[in-house]
Write a protein that holds these residues in place. Structure first.
Motif, short mmCIF file in Angstrom:
data_model
loop_
_atom_site.label_atom_id
_atom_site.label_comp_id
_atom_site.label_asym_id
_atom_site.label_seq_id
_atom_site.Cartn_x
_atom_site.Cartn_y
_atom_site.Cartn_z
N ARG A 133 8.89 19.27 -1.04
CA ARG A 133 9.68 18.78 -2.18
C ARG A 133 10.94 18.04 -1.73
O ARG A 133 11.25 16.97 -2.28
N PRO A 134 11.71 18.54 -0.75
CA PRO A 134 12.87 17.77 -0.27
C PRO A 134 12.49 16.40 0.28
O PRO A 134 13.20 15.41 0.08
N THR A 135 11.33 16.31 0.95
CA THR A 135 10.88 15.03 1.48
C THR A 135 10.53 14.08 0.33
O THR A 135 10.88 12.89 0.35
N ILE A 136 9.84 14.59 -0.66
CA ILE A 136 9.49 13.77 -1.82
C ILE A 136 10.76 13.26 -2.51
O ILE A 136 10.83 12.08 -2.92
N GLU A 137 11.75 14.12 -2.64
CA GLU A 137 13.01 13.71 -3.28
C GLU A 137 13.67 12.57 -2.52
O GLU A 137 14.24 11.64 -3.12
N GLN A 138 13.59 12.60 -1.20
CA GLN A 138 14.15 11.51 -0.40
C GLN A 138 13.39 10.21 -0.63
O GLN A 138 13.99 9.14 -0.82
N LEU A 139 12.06 10.29 -0.67
CA LEU A 139 11.25 9.07 -0.85
C LEU A 139 11.38 8.50 -2.26
O LEU A 139 11.25 7.29 -2.45
N GLN A 140 11.63 9.36 -3.24
CA GLN A 140 11.77 8.87 -4.61
C GLN A 140 13.03 8.03 -4.80
O GLN A 140 13.15 7.30 -5.78
N ARG A 141 13.95 8.12 -3.87
CA ARG A 141 15.16 7.30 -3.93
C ARG A 141 14.94 5.90 -3.36
O ARG A 141 15.81 5.04 -3.46
N LEU A 142 13.78 5.68 -2.75
CA LEU A 142 13.50 4.42 -2.07
C LEU A 142 12.56 3.55 -2.88
O LEU A 142 11.86 4.02 -3.79
N VAL A 143 12.51 2.28 -2.52
CA VAL A 143 11.46 1.39 -3.00
C VAL A 143 10.41 1.35 -1.90
O VAL A 143 10.61 0.73 -0.85
N LEU A 144 9.30 2.02 -2.12
CA LEU A 144 8.28 2.13 -1.09
C LEU A 144 7.43 0.86 -1.03
O LEU A 144 7.25 0.17 -2.04
N PRO A 145 6.89 0.53 0.16
CA PRO A 145 5.97 -0.59 0.25
C PRO A 145 4.83 -0.43 -0.75
O PRO A 145 4.28 0.68 -0.90
N PRO A 146 4.46 -1.47 -1.47
CA PRO A 146 3.49 -1.32 -2.56
C PRO A 146 2.11 -0.85 -2.11
O PRO A 146 1.40 -0.21 -2.88
N ASP A 147 1.71 -1.17 -0.87
CA ASP A 147 0.38 -0.78 -0.40
C ASP A 147 0.43 0.46 0.48
O ASP A 147 -0.52 0.77 1.21
N LEU A 148 1.52 1.21 0.42
CA LEU A 148 1.68 2.40 1.26
C LEU A 148 0.67 3.48 0.88
O LEU A 148 0.51 3.82 -0.29
N ILE A 149 0.00 4.02 1.90
CA ILE A 149 -0.87 5.18 1.73
C ILE A 149 -0.10 6.41 2.20
O ILE A 149 0.49 6.41 3.28
N ILE A 150 -0.11 7.45 1.39
CA ILE A 150 0.57 8.69 1.75
C ILE A 150 -0.47 9.71 2.20
O ILE A 150 -1.43 9.99 1.47
N VAL A 151 -0.28 10.24 3.41
CA VAL A 151 -1.20 11.23 3.97
C VAL A 151 -0.51 12.59 3.98
O VAL A 151 0.57 12.74 4.54
N SER A 152 -1.13 13.56 3.35
CA SER A 152 -0.60 14.92 3.34
C SER A 152 -1.30 15.73 4.43
O SER A 152 -2.51 15.94 4.38
N ALA A 153 -0.53 16.17 5.41
CA ALA A 153 -1.07 16.97 6.51
C ALA A 153 -0.44 18.37 6.53
O ALA A 153 -0.45 19.05 7.54
N THR A 154 0.10 18.79 5.39
CA THR A 154 0.73 20.10 5.25
C THR A 154 -0.30 21.09 4.71
O THR A 154 -1.07 20.77 3.81
N LYS A 155 -0.27 22.31 5.25
CA LYS A 155 -1.20 23.34 4.79
C LYS A 155 -0.40 24.48 4.16
O LYS A 155 0.25 25.25 4.86
N GLY A 156 -0.44 24.56 2.85
CA GLY A 156 0.31 25.61 2.16
C GLY A 156 0.15 25.52 0.66
O GLY A 156 -0.56 24.65 0.14
N LEU A 157 0.81 26.42 -0.05
CA LEU A 157 0.84 26.43 -1.51
C LEU A 157 2.29 26.49 -1.96
O LEU A 157 3.09 27.22 -1.38
N ASP A 158 2.62 25.73 -2.98
CA ASP A 158 3.98 25.67 -3.48
C ASP A 158 4.30 26.92 -4.31
O ASP A 158 3.57 27.26 -5.24
#
Length: 316
Positions: A71-96
């Motif tokens: 969630r802290p990482t997502i909050e940081q990225l939400q403040r940015l203008v991300l490249p339009p063709d960016l693919i996000i890869v989730s490599a985290t293993k867990g439950l929120d």
């Protein structure tokens, strides 16, 4: 649906890969991409550079942070203008712990305009760093995005397979961490091969029961991110979750273990969250329940094993 990479026909152009999280797993993934001559940028909370610099013109953003860092990482990225063709890869293993959701679903809710790809498999970071052969799965509802991720990481020593079941692929990698704690207890108590085989045989249906609640495809768990990851993590001292169980069986306290553990044993948090979810949804999770009681100090390793063995007789 499996789709193995045909490297004889694919010659990907160099890509810019931002690795978010500089722990052992993120470092291993960055090394794999760099070996394929992609530009790799590492960024974490301790990095001196900015998030903007790390993600500028990036083709791929790989989230390799711990569950608590998603969630802290997502909050940081939400403040940015991300490249339009960016693919996000989730490599985290867990439950929120808040939403009881998997990382990829949290990422998808935050960035619905970007394809989300799950990467998970029997991937012990230290073996990958040594260049030992391994395989993994990349999964997404956007198969073209998954195939692009496949080409970035695949090599002769690291086979990458595609499937269309991201939630199943993700939960296979997440829930096996609970089973790895149980397997470590089994080995730490020297219970033998028969007992461990029985444990792992019952672990897989428990994982599938939970995952069906999320809409996973059962056949996914007979692949790399299911039984493959289960076998690797439950049989290797390189697994942090296995080490937690093993050392608990040796008489150490959880606090003592965590003080010396390298990295995060995600199975600890996952166990607590899963048991809450299972109680709310009335899903039977006997192994996870005993692991929870053990981690919380309610029972000893011997009592955990006894509780599982004395369960009522029934058909397999």
């Amino acid at each position: 649906m499996n789709d193995e990479l045909d490297r004889s026909t694919l010659k990907p152009q160099p890509q810019i890969v931002a690795i978010l999280g500089s722990g052992v797993w993120g470092t291993a993934l960055g090394t794999l991409a760099a070996r394929n001559r992609h530009e790799v940028r590492f960024h974490s909370r301790r990095s001196e550079g900015s998030w903007e610099d790390a993600l500028a013109s990036a083709n791929l953003a790989v989230s390799a942070v711990s569950m608590s860092g998603v969630r802290p990482t997502i909050e940081q990225l939400q403040r940015l203008v991300l490249p339009p063709d960016l693919i996000i890869v989730s490599a985290t293993k867990g439950l929120d712990a808040l939403s009881l959701q998997t990382p990829s679903r949290i990422w998808q809710a935050a960035f619905p305009q970007h394809p989300i790809v799950v990467l998970s498999g029997p991937n012990l970071s230290k073996e990958i760093d040594r260049g030992l052969p391994a395989a993994t799965a990349v999964a997404s509802e956007d198969l073209e995005a998954a195939k692009r991720v496949q080409t970035i990481f695949a090599s002769e020593s690291f086979r990458v397979y595609v499937n269309a079941d991201p939630i199943g692929t993700e939960l296979g990698g997440t829930l096996k961490n609970i089973m790895a704690i149980a397997a470590g207890v089994c080995d730490g108590l020297n219970l033998g091969t028969n007992a461990k085989a029985a444990l792992l045989t019952r672990a897989l249906p428990e994982i599938i029961r939970v995952s069906a609640h999320f809409g996973a495809t059962p056949s996914t768990f007979y692949g790399l991110s299911g039984i493959g990851d289960l076998l690797a993590t439950c049989n290797s001292p390189l697994s942090r979750n296995y080490q937690v169980g093993y050392q608990l069986a040796q008489g150490k306290t959880l606090a003592e273990i965590l003080e010396c553990l390298e990295g995060t044993a995600e199975g600890i948090n996952t166990t607590e969250v899963l048991v809450r979810l299972a109680k709310a949804e009335k899903i039977e999770v006997p192994i996870a329940e005993q692991v929870r009681r053990l981690l919380e100090g309610e029972i000893t390793p011997q009592q955990a094993v006894h509780s599982l063995m004395e369960r009522e007789l029934k058909a397999e």
